[in-house]
Write a protein that holds these residues in place. Structure first.
Motif, short mmCIF file in Angstrom:
data_model
loop_
_atom_site.label_atom_id
_atom_site.label_comp_id
_atom_site.label_asym_id
_atom_site.label_seq_id
_atom_site.Cartn_x
_atom_site.Cartn_y
_atom_site.Cartn_z
N PHE A 99 54.18 28.69 36.70
CA PHE A 99 53.36 28.06 37.73
C PHE A 99 54.17 27.09 38.59
O PHE A 99 54.82 26.18 38.07
CB PHE A 99 52.20 27.29 37.09
N LYS A 100 54.08 27.28 39.89
CA LYS A 100 54.68 26.32 40.82
C LYS A 100 53.91 24.99 40.75
O LYS A 100 52.73 24.97 40.47
CB LYS A 100 54.63 26.85 42.26
N GLY A 101 54.62 23.91 41.02
CA GLY A 101 53.97 22.61 41.06
C GLY A 101 53.74 21.99 39.71
O GLY A 101 53.04 20.98 39.59
N SER A 102 54.33 22.56 38.64
CA SER A 102 54.17 22.01 37.30
C SER A 102 55.18 20.90 37.04
O SER A 102 56.30 20.93 37.57
CB SER A 102 54.38 23.11 36.25
N GLY A 112 49.61 20.22 35.80
CA GLY A 112 49.52 20.65 37.18
C GLY A 112 49.99 22.07 37.41
O GLY A 112 50.82 22.60 36.67
N ALA A 113 49.45 22.69 38.45
CA ALA A 113 49.84 24.04 38.84
C ALA A 113 49.13 24.38 40.13
O ALA A 113 48.11 23.77 40.48
CB ALA A 113 49.47 25.05 37.75
N ASP A 114 49.65 25.36 40.83
CA ASP A 114 48.96 25.92 41.98
C ASP A 114 47.81 26.79 41.47
O ASP A 114 48.05 27.71 40.66
CB ASP A 114 49.94 26.75 42.80
N LEU A 115 46.58 26.49 41.88
CA LEU A 115 45.44 27.24 41.34
C LEU A 115 45.50 28.72 41.67
O LEU A 115 45.01 29.56 40.91
CB LEU A 115 44.13 26.62 41.83
N GLY A 116 46.12 29.05 42.80
CA GLY A 116 46.29 30.47 43.13
C GLY A 116 47.14 31.18 42.10
O GLY A 116 46.86 32.33 41.71
N ASP A 117 48.18 30.50 41.61
CA ASP A 117 49.02 31.08 40.55
C ASP A 117 48.24 31.24 39.26
O ASP A 117 48.42 32.22 38.52
CB ASP A 117 50.23 30.17 40.29
#
Length: 199
Positions: A99-102, A112-117
């Motif tokens: 996940f990006k943004g972790s 945290g994570a990008d919800l789309g991912d």
């Protein structure tokens, strides 16, 4: 022997200094928001305060309530992370490389994570249980507040647990599992009913 001695007879030797990754386990007579709570501590600064997330209190909402267009979100429960900032969503997971943004907050545990991912991961068959958990709100203490609660024996400080175990199960079974990890001196906690008036 009184109930205080039964519950806390061997409690005095526990640690009262808290570090990120420690687990707070609510004593069984607590009957407020934190009843039978297990809290994973994320930050710990005695001079500034403490922050953690309740790991085992599901609420009657799912991720579909956050993302109405996501049909499979109805299979992913939300948990109450604490009584502060109840509209804020937190995500803990073990999938930092996915996940990006972790951000890694503890070894092997990310926030945290990008919800789309997240949606894509689940739609492609990725497992949720044991790998991710979503919470609304958080638990916070001002400087010295938690220290005072520990001295009053409101909480036991549990041993660090595996990330997969922390993200598996919920409710009273989760609390009991963590109490058992405290050892024999806390076995009496397991004999206290959920409703203390039934004792």
């Amino acid at each position: 022997m009184d109930i205080e001695s039964i519950l806390f007879g061997s409690f005095g030797g526990q640690k009262t200094d808290i570090s990120p990754g420690d687990i707070l386990i609510a004593q069984p007579m607590m009957n407020d928001f934190f009843a039978r709570s297990v809290i994973l501590m994320l930050t710990a600064d005695p001079g500034k305060g403490y922050m953690g997330l309740v790991m085992n209190h599901p609420v009657s909402l799912t991720m579909q309530d956050i993302l109405p267009e996501w049909d499979n979100g109805k299979h992913i429960p939300l948990h109450a992370g604490g009584p502060v900032d109840l509209e804020r969503l937190f995500m803990l997971h073990t999938l930092g490389d996915v996940f990006k943004g972790s951000k890694e907050i503890l070894p092997g545990m990310y926030i945290g994570a990008d919800l789309g991912d997240v949606v894509e991961f689940v739609e492609n068959g990725g497992e949720v249980e044991g790998h991710m958990r979503f919470m609304l709100g958080y638990s916070g203490w001002a400087a010295n507040q938690l220290d005072s609660e520990l001295l009053r024996r409101t909480w036991a400080v549990g041993k660090k647990d595996s990330t997969e175990a922390l993200l598996t199960g919920d409710g009273d079974d989760y609390w009991r599992r963590q109490v058992r990890r405290l050892g024999d001196s806390f076995r009496s906690w397991l004999m206290i009913p959920n409703d203390p008036s039934m004792n």
